[in-house]
Design an enzyme around this catalytic site. Sequence first.
Site, PDB file in Angstrom:
ATOM      1  N   ALA A   1       5.995  11.593  18.318  1.00  0.00           N
ATOM      2  CA  ALA A   1       5.699  12.791  17.540  1.00  0.00           C
ATOM      3  C   ALA A   1       6.829  13.155  16.588  1.00  0.00           C
ATOM      4  CB  ALA A   1       5.406  13.958  18.478  1.00  0.00           C
ATOM      5  N   HIS A   2       6.601  14.188  15.792  1.00  0.00           N
ATOM      6  CA  HIS A   2       7.562  14.586  14.761  1.00  0.00           C
ATOM      7  C   HIS A   2       8.881  15.076  15.359  1.00  0.00           C
ATOM      8  CE1 HIS A   2       5.415  18.793  14.569  1.00  0.00           C
ATOM      9  NE2 HIS A   2       5.575  18.383  15.796  1.00  0.00           N
ATOM     10  N   ASN A   3       9.947  14.742  14.649  1.00  0.00           N
ATOM     11  CA  ASN A   3      11.297  15.209  14.974  1.00  0.00           C
ATOM     12  C   ASN A   3      11.834  14.674  16.294  1.00  0.00           C
ATOM     13  OD1 ASN A   3      10.103  17.597  13.141  1.00  0.00           O
ATOM     14  ND2 ASN A   3      12.328  17.456  12.893  1.00  0.00           N
TER      15      ASN A   3
ATOM     16  N   GLN B   1       4.557  19.328   6.646  1.00  0.00           N
ATOM     17  CA  GLN B   1       5.382  18.303   7.292  1.00  0.00           C
ATOM     18  C   GLN B   1       6.143  17.602   6.176  1.00  0.00           C
ATOM     19  OE1 GLN B   1       5.342  17.958  10.855  1.00  0.00           O
ATOM     20  NE2 GLN B   1       4.203  19.890  10.659  1.00  0.00           N
TER      21      GLN B   1
ATOM     22  N   ARG C   1       6.055  11.716  10.781  1.00  0.00           N
ATOM     23  CA  ARG C   1       7.182  12.232  10.000  1.00  0.00           C
ATOM     24  C   ARG C   1       7.650  13.566  10.576  1.00  0.00           C
ATOM     25  NH1 ARG C   1       7.034  12.695   4.780  1.00  0.00           N
ATOM     26  NH2 ARG C   1       5.646  10.909   4.578  1.00  0.00           N
TER      27      ARG C   1
END
Lengths: 379, 379, 379
Positions: free
Chosen positions: A236-238, A195, A215
């Site tokens: 959550a990520h993105n 990540q 991240r």
Amino acid sequence: MTVDLSEICTRLGINPIAPPQLTIGGVNTLELARETDLSFAERSDQAIAVGASHASAVLVPPDFPELPGPILLRVSSPRTGFFAIAELFVSTPEGCGIHPSALIDPQAELGKDVAVGACAVVASGARVGARSILGAGVYLGPEATLGTDCLIEANVTIHRDSMLGDRTIVHSGSVIGSDGFGYVWDGGAHRKVPQLGRVRIESDVEIGCNCCVDRATLGETRIRRGTKIDNLVQIAHNTDIGEHVILVAQSGIAGSSRVGTGAVIAGQVAISDHVSVGNGARIGGQSGVTKDIPAGAEVFGTPARPLADTLRELAALARLPALLKRIRQQERQIEDLTRRLAALEQRAGRRDSPQSAPVIRSGDWVTVTAAPRYLRKRR
Amino acid sequence: MTVDLSEICTRLGINPIAPPQLTIGGVNTLELARETDLSFAERSDQAIAVGASHASAVLVPPDFPELPGPILLRVSSPRTGFFAIAELFVSTPEGCGIHPSALIDPQAELGKDVAVGACAVVASGARVGARSILGAGVYLGPEATLGTDCLIEANVTIHRDSMLGDRTIVHSGSVIGSDGFGYVWDGGAHRKVPQLGRVRIESDVEIGCNCCVDRATLGETRIRRGTKIDNLVQIAHNTDIGEHVILVAQSGIAGSSRVGTGAVIAGQVAISDHVSVGNGARIGGQSGVTKDIPAGAEVFGTPARPLADTLRELAALARLPALLKRIRQQERQIEDLTRRLAALEQRAGRRDSPQSAPVIRSGDWVTVTAAPRYLRKRR
Amino acid sequence: MTVDLSEICTRLGINPIAPPQLTIGGVNTLELARETDLSFAERSDQAIAVGASHASAVLVPPDFPELPGPILLRVSSPRTGFFAIAELFVSTPEGCGIHPSALIDPQAELGKDVAVGACAVVASGARVGARSILGAGVYLGPEATLGTDCLIEANVTIHRDSMLGDRTIVHSGSVIGSDGFGYVWDGGAHRKVPQLGRVRIESDVEIGCNCCVDRATLGETRIRRGTKIDNLVQIAHNTDIGEHVILVAQSGIAGSSRVGTGAVIAGQVAISDHVSVGNGARIGGQSGVTKDIPAGAEVFGTPARPLADTLRELAALARLPALLKRIRQQERQIEDLTRRLAALEQRAGRRDSPQSAPVIRSGDWVTVTAAPRYLRKRR
């Protein structure tokens, strides 16, 4: 702190009221107000409560009755006026200055008038804008940057490379910039996908307690300007959360999903990964969003569908047990009609001539109608 | 850090590509890559994006078109290759060594090359395996043990007696080994049931941010090898989570339940107490599991049932409002048929003889059929 | 620690059993007990497990068979007796005394025998009652007050002005007294409503890990005596949680709602704002409560309705796909009956009196009925 009543009148845009030397020490509800407090009432039927209040002054609407007791300040919107004055009494967070136990890496940069609480840690390369406040036990990781006038409450964790804009507030226990949840199955184990991205939070965002903002795998997880997030929310990520979005407690947004400007997401909502929620959409509590939601849509349920559809289905569902009885009743009626009709057909057949051949039909239930007798076969 | 392109080629198992002296400083998407970055493309239709990327090298599939611009490294699976190389660029966590502000009890044992962050606390009798890293503000309670190569992020709390295996990762804000939730009503109050057991987490487990893993009442709460847990997940006392399980964010497992090897539990799922989820079972988002799930089953809904059943019911439910109209239509048709049939029967009866006795039936609706007229009484 | 078996017998109210000099070093299940442990069995069919246990003594019901092996202590309720004895073996929390790294403001007041862990912070004006324990990394804000015999576990955050009663337990990661979630849209942005109230938690309340209890906008957010709260629970501003309530993990109560005495709220339940849950009400897992719940009611579902209704609807829903087939079958039968009846009517008409023109109607289904007379009136 105290504020002169005359200054309060000025701020409310009304004429000062005697005695001008009166000072106000706080704000509260009619019931809880103490003798130095300002309070408010919105309707004339609160007159008794106003009379019984210990408040020294009460904001009331223009048509409120005259009363003995607290000084009445007449304004068009008592609630709005009250909270505007209330802002004067918000405690400025404690711990001004750098606490001697705070651990500021020599490679970190602190702006003017930054405050850092006890046992807070500011890692190498971190930068903190002027007047920002870090509470006790905060961890600000390497290369993380905070804008000006931020408030990072006690025991918040902000990991490396995260970027937070001006006037951002993060409440206690929240974690910004931890690894996203990504694995690939390598045949024998879940292998961690690195990540490598970051979190970027724009200005005027507020994040509640014990939230998680992961991240990005690559690139950025982004929360845009003015968005407000309640407690225990998962980002959550993105993901890309638009401007002025409201995310109520315990909701969660899965990886790479997008939420449009001004969307309102109620409590305990789940949004699947790679989904897009349009601008201004409204998602009802506990909904599970599994596909894109158009701008302005109002959805509800798991899976989430247009609110009107879900409500219509729920209303229909409530009638379903009774409906089952009606279906059974209809079956009996149809059976009865079939039997009687067959009898009539038989009599008519005897009278007329020639007799037509018996008709055999089949369906989920096989029904054989034939003179001279009636037969029914069931599964 | 930088890695020579020639070493990257070696790791990818491809022939080194000129210029061999090129070094790569990071990895990123095509859009976000800087001039020293490696990126990847999976399909030929990304050719324009590859050409426009600032990346110095791009992993592409074997049949990708030749392009000016970045160096193209042709590999069978660009994504897999990319993330394998990406692992080289994962930041090694900061804070190597024991920070002077860390509080290590003299009765604690730290293995070789252990790192402990600022203001972290390691209590008496705790043991930390070689090369493990404890972030700032971590609390490791008495007699707790960590294996080798663990990563315990900032502000994690691990209570007494907890046992974590090798290469375990726990993200910020999580709490391991707190009391389970157990009370008995003693007639006047909820009396706390002592929580005397522990938590045992096996090797290669990863636990997200702000999770809770409660100690057992007696015995152990267990999370087995290779299981991966997302953020804000609740693991109650005496649960047994199998190997290689995936638990997505905001899910919760109640007391004494078991989850089999390789099960996948989606976000916001709730699993009741004393329930067993079979190996490889898959539980859809927001489901509520109230009874045992067989191995390999795929379930969804609250209460959770086989996915196909739940989807069929949801599809039927969507048609229910229209169905109500059809039922009403059928009722009118049956009523019409009944009336007409009675008229025919009456005429036939007049013609034939003798007249049969009227038939009286009852149901939810009482229907009285009798010559010479038809009557219906409703509730 | 160890306890003499004779003392255990005294506490259980049974006659001492030889050998009186035996000491017990712990408690555990039959399977996990070591040679110095006490265990328990509730049924005679556990005789083999008792015989195989390493426990030195086992609590059994009066009619349990005699066995070689562990000493059997016969009591009317082995489980209750066991947990009463188990309380003797609960670890007293570590960190007695004030850790030298703790940061106690000179304006804070600590009662007799208070313990404060490493790096804990007690702010100005905070007061801590006698014998209360604050774990490592706890933050106790200005003017916050704790009663006597409280246990505040590591890394808890308690903000300014919060009041906690005697014997309150707060587990790690929880945040008490953070700002409530309140904004007004000012035409261009969500403007924060000042959160000026406090949190008041009465005596004997226990709060799990990573919970959030928000301060009131004005007045108090209140949790009353004896209430027990599991992990990851959200308590919004201005809520009033009654006495002896049970709130299971990951449930959430929105702003200004009230929960009556003795209510039981299962896991992942959401309660909307401004809702009142009556005394002793029971709310099933994952329910969404959107309106008032009467005292003693048992509700389930989203939106929550009486449990029996929801279960009846779910049972009906499971039959809905089959029902759709039955409806289609009925339509075919009605169509068939209609056709046959029309034929009979036509024959009767030929025989009887002048044939009237056929009438053609349309609806969802087109039905052609012919007969001398007949009219249908529709809504």
